[in-house]
Design an enzyme around this catalytic site. Structure first.
Site, short mmCIF file in Angstrom:
data_model
loop_
_atom_site.label_atom_id
_atom_site.label_comp_id
_atom_site.label_asym_id
_atom_site.label_seq_id
_atom_site.Cartn_x
_atom_site.Cartn_y
_atom_site.Cartn_z
CE LYS A 13 -5.13 -0.95 12.42
NZ LYS A 13 -6.38 -1.43 12.94
CG ASP A 139 -5.32 3.56 11.63
OD1 ASP A 139 -5.17 3.95 12.81
OD2 ASP A 139 -6.25 2.81 11.27
P1 ATP Z 1 -8.89 0.72 9.49
O1 ATP Z 1 -8.41 -0.50 10.18
O2 ATP Z 1 -7.88 1.84 9.48
O3 ATP Z 1 -10.26 1.16 9.84
P2 ATP Z 1 -9.70 -0.77 7.25
O4 ATP Z 1 -8.74 -1.89 7.04
O5 ATP Z 1 -10.96 -1.07 7.96
O6 ATP Z 1 -8.93 0.40 7.95
P3 ATP Z 1 -9.22 0.03 4.57
O7 ATP Z 1 -8.91 -1.28 3.92
O8 ATP Z 1 -8.10 0.94 4.86
O9 ATP Z 1 -10.08 -0.17 5.89
O10 ATP Z 1 -10.31 0.74 3.64
C1 ATP Z 1 -11.25 1.62 4.11
C2 ATP Z 1 -11.91 2.31 2.93
O11 ATP Z 1 -10.94 3.10 2.25
C3 ATP Z 1 -12.48 1.35 1.91
O12 ATP Z 1 -13.87 1.55 1.85
C4 ATP Z 1 -11.80 1.69 0.59
O13 ATP Z 1 -12.73 1.84 -0.46
C5 ATP Z 1 -11.09 3.00 0.84
N1 ATP Z 1 -9.72 3.01 0.27
C6 ATP Z 1 -9.12 4.05 -0.32
N2 ATP Z 1 -7.89 3.75 -0.74
C7 ATP Z 1 -7.66 2.48 -0.39
C8 ATP Z 1 -6.55 1.59 -0.55
N3 ATP Z 1 -5.42 1.97 -1.17
N4 ATP Z 1 -6.68 0.36 -0.05
C9 ATP Z 1 -7.80 -0.02 0.59
N5 ATP Z 1 -8.88 0.76 0.74
C10 ATP Z 1 -8.82 2.00 0.26
#
Ligand code: ATP
Length: 286
Positions: A13, A139
């Site tokens: 997203k 989220d």
């Molecule tokens: P948001 O936009 O909700 O803040 P994000 O895109 O910044 O999310 P994610 O990619 O969801 O962040 O990852 C955040 C943290 O979650 C990472 O540090 C990662 O190690 C951990 N994590 C746990 N499971 C997953 C997964 N299936 N995919 C990605 N990251 C994961």
């Protein structure tokens, strides 16, 4: 009754707006944001295994492959909640960059919840699945709902909006991770310079007016993350110089996106921009 195997996509997203209203007594921030599903997706495959264990594998070695993975947590929650007498092997083919502001982890958790509901023909209503998703992360309910929505509370209270479609996106992911927690802790609510006009944006979305939507893009966390990484501002301007109607940082960053009328426009811009060292994805709203 259950299927042996099930494949499902997990879409990322972007934020079209992100406002932080106040800090709640429980230390969470009350937010108001407009979220949009994008065509950049992870591919998740689920497989039944006879032993009562959850196995996780992925093409992405930086991903935690243990109980801390959000997809693992989602499988565990579904197995417990619906007393499923089985084990599950999860494979994540990761395309969404990690810790990038694109909710990749939440998307994976959402896909596992929806996938297990399908696989075991549980036929649970979407609202119930979204309620379970909330236990994993704020989220996750949006990732189950998808398309275009207003999110309030900590992100879990959702109002579907008229879905946008067809608009192109160019995503630029710089080569570093940003901690969502750190960005929120550095945010000073009293000094926020520019807040989104969320109500106006909802109107622009109703009208599907791409120029107005582009002009209304606003994220209060940009100030924080741009202070840490000033080059993000250069990336935003670079995208606009190459034809983006508007550009914004998604979530807590560091991914910045440019918005285009069509995916062809986004592709043309991708061929011209000069942002070596960053990962570039041509995508679209979905
Ligand atoms: P948001 O936009 O909700 O803040 P994000 O895109 O910044 O999310 P994610 O990619 O969801 O962040 O990852 C955040 C943290 O979650 C990472 O540090 C990662 O190690 C951990 N994590 C746990 N499971 C997953 C997964 N299936 N995919 C990605 N990251 C994961």
């Amino acid at each position: 009754k259950s299927l042996e195997k099930f494949n499902i996509y997990a879409s990322g997203k972007i934020n079209l707006t992100l406002d932080v209203l106040f800090k709640r007594p429980d230390d969470y921030h009350e937010v108001e944001m407009i979220l949009q599903t994008i065509s950049l997706k992870d591919e998740i495959s689920l497989k039944l295994i006879p032993r009562p264990v959850i196995e996780l594998s992925s093409n992405c070695l930086e991903l935690p492959q243990d109980e801390s993975n959000l997809a693992y947590k989602a499988a565990k929650l579904m197995i417990e909640e619906y007393r499923l007498d089985t084990g599950i092997a999860i494979n994540i083919n990761k395309n969404i960059p990690i810790a990038a502001g694109l909710a990749g982890g939440s998307a994976d958790a959402a896909a596992v919840i929806v996938g297990i509901n399908e696989m075991f023909e549980l036929n649970r209503p979407q609202e119930e699945l979204m309620g379970l998703g909330k236990k994993i992360g704020a989220d996750v309910p949006f990732c189950i709902l998808g398309k275009t929505a207003l999110a309030q509370g900590i992100g879990e209270k959702l109002l579907p909006l008229r879905p946008l479609s067809g608009f192109g996106l160019l995503l630029v992911k710089p080569p570093y991770f940003v901690s969502t927690k750190e960005v929120y802790s550095r945010l000073d609510l009293k000094t926020i310079q520019k807040r989104p006009d969320t109500l106006a944006m909802i109107e622009y979305i109703k009208m599907q007016d791409i120029d107005k939507i582009a002009s209304g893009l606003c994220n209060v966390l940009e100030e924080v993350t741009l202070k840490l990484y000033p080059e993000l501002d250069f990336i935003k301007k670079h995208l606009v110089c190459h034809g983006a109607l508007g550009s914004l940082m998604s979530g807590s960053g560091p991914t910045v996106f440019g918005l285009f009328e069509t995916v062809q426009d986004a592709r043309r811009a991708a061929a011209k921009i000069n942002l070596a060292g960053n990962e570039i994805f041509v995508s679209q709203v979905e």
